[in-house]
Design a protein around this motif. Structure first.
Motif, PDB file in Angstrom:
ATOM      1  N   LEU A 302       0.906  -1.282   0.240  1.00 18.71           N
ATOM      2  CA  LEU A 302      -0.083  -0.032   0.056  1.00 18.71           C
ATOM      3  C   LEU A 302       0.833   1.342   0.010  1.00 18.71           C
ATOM      4  CD1 LEU A 302      -3.081  -0.645   2.291  1.00 18.71           C
ATOM      5  CD2 LEU A 302      -3.321  -0.410  -0.207  1.00 18.71           C
ATOM      6  N   PRO A 303       1.912   1.479   0.625  1.00 17.31           N
ATOM      7  CA  PRO A 303       2.675   2.605   0.761  1.00 17.31           C
ATOM      8  C   PRO A 303       3.364   2.963  -0.618  1.00 17.31           C
ATOM      9  CG  PRO A 303       3.210   1.477   2.722  1.00 17.31           C
ATOM     10  CD  PRO A 303       2.390   0.526   1.875  1.00 17.31           C
ATOM     11  N   LYS A 305       1.926   2.436  -3.371  1.00 20.77           N
ATOM     12  CA  LYS A 305       1.042   2.813  -4.162  1.00 20.77           C
ATOM     13  C   LYS A 305       0.517   4.356  -4.107  1.00 20.77           C
ATOM     14  CE  LYS A 305      -0.644  -1.934  -4.948  1.00 20.77           C
ATOM     15  NZ  LYS A 305      -0.220  -2.044  -6.466  1.00 20.77           N
ATOM     16  N   ILE A 306       0.982   4.953  -3.039  1.00 20.17           N
ATOM     17  CA  ILE A 306       0.363   6.242  -3.064  1.00 20.17           C
ATOM     18  C   ILE A 306       0.633   7.352  -3.930  1.00 20.17           C
ATOM     19  CG2 ILE A 306       0.681   8.255  -0.912  1.00 20.17           C
ATOM     20  CD1 ILE A 306       0.960   6.098   1.120  1.00 20.17           C
ATOM     21  N   TRP A 310      -2.040   9.481  -5.630  1.00 21.44           N
ATOM     22  CA  TRP A 310      -1.974  11.048  -5.634  1.00 21.44           C
ATOM     23  C   TRP A 310      -2.325  11.456  -7.164  1.00 21.44           C
ATOM     24  CZ3 TRP A 310      -1.823  14.709  -1.778  1.00 21.44           C
ATOM     25  CH2 TRP A 310      -1.931  15.943  -2.106  1.00 21.44           C
ATOM     26  N   VAL A 417      -2.514   8.555   9.987  1.00 23.32           N
ATOM     27  CA  VAL A 417      -2.211   7.670   8.637  1.00 23.32           C
ATOM     28  C   VAL A 417      -3.142   7.195   7.799  1.00 23.32           C
ATOM     29  CG1 VAL A 417      -0.550   6.096   7.605  1.00 23.32           C
ATOM     30  CG2 VAL A 417       0.245   7.846   9.352  1.00 23.32           C
ATOM     31  N   PHE A 418      -4.143   6.373   8.555  1.00 25.87           N
ATOM     32  CA  PHE A 418      -5.103   5.584   8.183  1.00 25.87           C
ATOM     33  C   PHE A 418      -5.885   6.754   7.419  1.00 25.87           C
ATOM     34  CE2 PHE A 418      -3.798   1.599   9.967  1.00 25.87           C
ATOM     35  CZ  PHE A 418      -3.929   0.785   8.894  1.00 25.87           C
ATOM     36  N   CYS A 420      -5.685   9.991   6.614  1.00 28.48           N
ATOM     37  CA  CYS A 420      -5.090  10.490   5.492  1.00 28.48           C
ATOM     38  C   CYS A 420      -5.052   9.721   4.402  1.00 28.48           C
ATOM     39  CB  CYS A 420      -3.750  11.095   5.852  1.00 28.48           C
ATOM     40  SG  CYS A 420      -3.570  12.381   6.954  1.00 28.48           S
ATOM     41  N   PHE A 421      -4.973   8.376   4.358  1.00 35.66           N
ATOM     42  CA  PHE A 421      -5.059   7.450   3.285  1.00 35.66           C
ATOM     43  C   PHE A 421      -6.620   7.238   2.921  1.00 35.66           C
ATOM     44  CE2 PHE A 421      -5.096   3.157   1.485  1.00 35.66           C
ATOM     45  CZ  PHE A 421      -4.366   3.309   0.487  1.00 35.66           C
ATOM     46  N   THR A 422      -7.282   7.251   3.899  1.00 36.00           N
ATOM     47  CA  THR A 422      -8.863   6.877   3.573  1.00 36.00           C
ATOM     48  C   THR A 422      -9.315   8.032   2.763  1.00 36.00           C
ATOM     49  OG1 THR A 422      -9.311   5.422   5.497  1.00 36.00           O
ATOM     50  CG2 THR A 422     -11.022   6.439   4.469  1.00 36.00           C
ATOM     51  N   LEU A 424      -7.668  10.205   0.832  1.00 35.45           N
ATOM     52  CA  LEU A 424      -7.031  10.156  -0.389  1.00 35.45           C
ATOM     53  C   LEU A 424      -7.640   9.360  -1.269  1.00 35.45           C
ATOM     54  CD1 LEU A 424      -4.772  11.062  -2.533  1.00 35.45           C
ATOM     55  CD2 LEU A 424      -3.113   9.400  -1.320  1.00 35.45           C
ATOM     56  N   VAL A 425      -7.790   8.102  -0.969  1.00 33.81           N
ATOM     57  CA  VAL A 425      -8.629   6.910  -1.604  1.00 33.81           C
ATOM     58  C   VAL A 425      -9.974   7.338  -2.023  1.00 33.81           C
ATOM     59  CG1 VAL A 425      -9.556   4.619  -1.679  1.00 33.81           C
ATOM     60  CG2 VAL A 425      -7.283   4.891  -0.935  1.00 33.81           C
TER      61      VAL A 425
END
Length: 437
Positions: A302-303, A305-306, A310, A417-418, A420-422, A424-425
Motif C-alpha cells: 500500500l505505501p 501505491k500512494i 495521488w 495515517v489511516f 489521510c490514506f482513506t 486520498l482513496v
C-alpha cells in the motif's frame, strides 16, 4: 433502468458492508460476554445514532456513517501505577495516554471491579480481540465457497475464440483496435492456420489439459519453432511448424490473471474461449489460499501505491486496475455489477465475490499488530503473556498487566495515517474511479 440497477447495486453493497461490520463486532461481543466483561454498547457505524435499543446491560444501535463499528468494553486499559488515573500533564503524549485511560473507566460502576477487560487473562483477551477479524474470515470463506463451488468462475480453456492477424504489443493502438498495417508482422497462429473453434491438444509435444498450461508453454517458447496439434471437427490435425515470436505481453499474477505490468515473452496470437466452471472443495481452498497471499502482499504494498494514487486523484493520471479502492469505490463497483449486461447469476456471483473480498481484506487489515487495530491489542496481550511467563520461570515478581494505554500516541499516529490514506482513496474514487471491466 441502468441507473435503477446501479442504485440497487450500491444499496445491496452497503447492506452487505453493514452486515460484515455487525458480524465482526458480534465476534468481539460474544466472547466478551462469555468471559464476563460488561459491554455497555454495541454499535454499527460512527457518528450520530440513527436507532438504538437497550437489552440487558448493552445498548445495541446503528449510527449514521457506515465506515466501521465498535463495542465498548469497560476497563480496556489498566489504571496508573498508583491504582488510579494519573493527573493531567503538560505533555500532549501523556494527555493522550490518560485520556484513553479515563475513557475506559468512565462507565465503571460499583461491582464492576471483576468485570474489567484488562483483568482478564491474556489468552482470554486474545480470543476476544481475535474473534472480530476471525468472523470476517469465516464470512469470506463461506461466500467464496458459494461462488467457487456453487456459481463457478470464468475459466479460460484451450479452445480458440479468436486468432489475431498481426503481432502487436499489449496496450498498443493495434492491440486495442485489432487493425493491422502493411508493416505489421503476421502472428504465428495465423501463419500456422489456427482457426476459431480449434482446441489445442498438444504444443510442441506437450499434451495440453488447460489454457494456463498452454499459455505458459507459449510464453516460454519465444523464438523457438514449434509444432501444434489441434482438434478440429472431431479429428486431431497437426499444423505446419511455426516460429513463436517474442512480444510485449501482460505480466500475470499468481492466479494467472493479467496485471498492468508487461514482460517480453513468447506470443502465438490466440484468444481462448472462457467457460463458467465450478471448483471442488480442495481447488476452492487452494484458490482462497492464493487470494489470501495476494491480499497480504497488497496490504504490504500500500505505501508504494500512494504516489500513483495521488497522481490519479489530483494530476489526471490513469488509475491502474490494482489501485487501492475505498468504500466509495467498492460501492460504485457494486453498482456497476448490478448494471452490467450479464445473466442474473453472474451478477449475484460477482457481488458475493466483492463482499467476500471485502471481508478477507477486513481480516488481514485488522490483524496488523498496530493500535488501534485489533491486532495491536492482540500483540499487547501476547507481550504481557510472554513477560509473565518469563517472570514465573525465573521466579521474579509478576510484572502485572501490560499498559497498552502507553501506546496510545502511536495509535493516534496510525489512526491519522489511516485517515489521510482513506481521504486520498475517497477523492480518487470520486474523481477517477476504478470501473468494472
Amino acid at each position: 433502468m441502468t441507473t435503477l440497477m446501479t442504485v440497487l447495486g450500491i444499496v445491496v453493497f452497503v447492506l452487505g458492508l453493514l452486515f460484515s461490520i455487525a458480524w465482526h463486532e458480534l465476534g468481539h461481543l460474544t466472547w466478551a460476554k462469555v468471559f464476563g466483561i460488561r459491554v455497555p454498547q454495541y454499535m454499527v457505524g460512527f457518528g450520530p445514532t440513527i436507532w438504538s435499543r437497550k437489552k440487558g446491560e448493552t445498548e445495541y444501535g446503528v449510527k449514521a456513517v457506515p465506515l466501521g463499528g465498535y463495542i465498548r468494553m469497560i476497563g480496556m486499559f489498566p489504571p496508573g501505577p498508583d491504582g488510579r488515573i494519573a493527573a493531567r500533564s503538560t505533555s500532549p503524549w501523556r494527555s493522550m495516554i490518560e485520556d484513553a485511560r479515563e475513557q475506559s473507566f468512565e462507565e465503571v460502576k460499583p461491582g464492576d471491579e471483576t468485570r474489567l477487560f484488562y483483568t482478564r487473562r491474556p489468552w482470554q483477551r486474545i480470543i476476544i480481540m481475535f474473534f472480530g477479524p476471525f468472523m470476517n474470515l469465516i464470512l469470506a470463506v463461506a461466500l467464496f465457497l458459494v461462488v467457487l463451488m456453487g456459481f463457478g468462475i470464468s475459466t479460460a480453456t484451450p479452445t480458440i475464440s479468436t486468432v489475431a492477424k498481426c503481432v502487436a504489443p499489449v496496450g498498443s493502438t493495434e492491440d486495442r483496435t485489432g487493425a493491422c498495417t502493411a508493416k505489421s508482422q503476421v502472428t504465428p497462429a495465423a501463419q500456422a492456420g489456427v482457426r476459431p473453434g480449434d482446441t489445442v491438444v498438444s504444443f510442441n509435444g506437450d499434451p495440453i489439459s488447460s489454457y494456463a498450461q498452454l499459455q505458459s508453454d507459449i510464453r516460454d517458447s519465444a523464438k523457438k519453432t514449434v509444432t501444434i496439434v489441434v482438434r478440429r471437427g472431431g479429428q486431431d490435425v497437426t499444423l505446419p511448424p511455426v516460429k513463436i515470436v517474442e512480444n510485449k505481453v501482460a505480466k500475470l499474477d499468481s492466479n494467472g490473471d493479467p496485471t498492468d505490468q508487461t514482460v517480453s515473452a513468447g506470443f502465438l496470437g490466440i484468444t481462448p474461449v472462457s467457460e463458467i466452471r465450478t471448483l471442488g472443495l480442495t481447488a476452492s481452498f487452494n484458490r482462497m489460499g492464493d487470494m489470501t497471499v495476494n491480499g497480504f502482499k497488497s496490504i504490504v504494498a500500500l505505501p508504494s501505491k500512494i504516489p500513483a494514487l495521488w497522481g490519479a486523484a489530483f494530476e489526471g493520471q490513469k488509475r491502474s486496475a490494482d489501485s487501492p479502492v475505498g468504500v466509495v469505490g467498492v460501492a460504485r463497483v457494486g453498482g456497476d455489477v448490478f448494471a452490467m449486461h450479464a445473466p442474473a447469476s453472474a451478477r449475484i456471483a460477482t457481488m458475493l465475490s466483492l463482499l467476500a473480498g471485502l471481508n478477507l481484506s477486513l481480516f488481514l487489515l485488522n490483524m496488523l499488530p498496530l493500535l488501534p487495530l485489533d491486532g495491536g491489542h492482540i500483540a499487547g496481550a501476547l507481550w504481557e503473556w510472554l513477560r509473565r511467563s518469563v517472570a514465573k520461570l525465573t521466579r521474579r515478581p509478576d510484572p502485572g498487566p501490560f499498559d497498552v494505554a502507553k501506546l496510545m500516541p502511536v495509535a493516534y499516529v496510525v489512526a491519522g495515517v489511516f485517515l489521510c490514506f482513506t481521504v486520498l482513496v475517497m477523492i480518487a474514487d470520486v474523481v477517477n474511479p476504478v470501473r468494472l471491466g
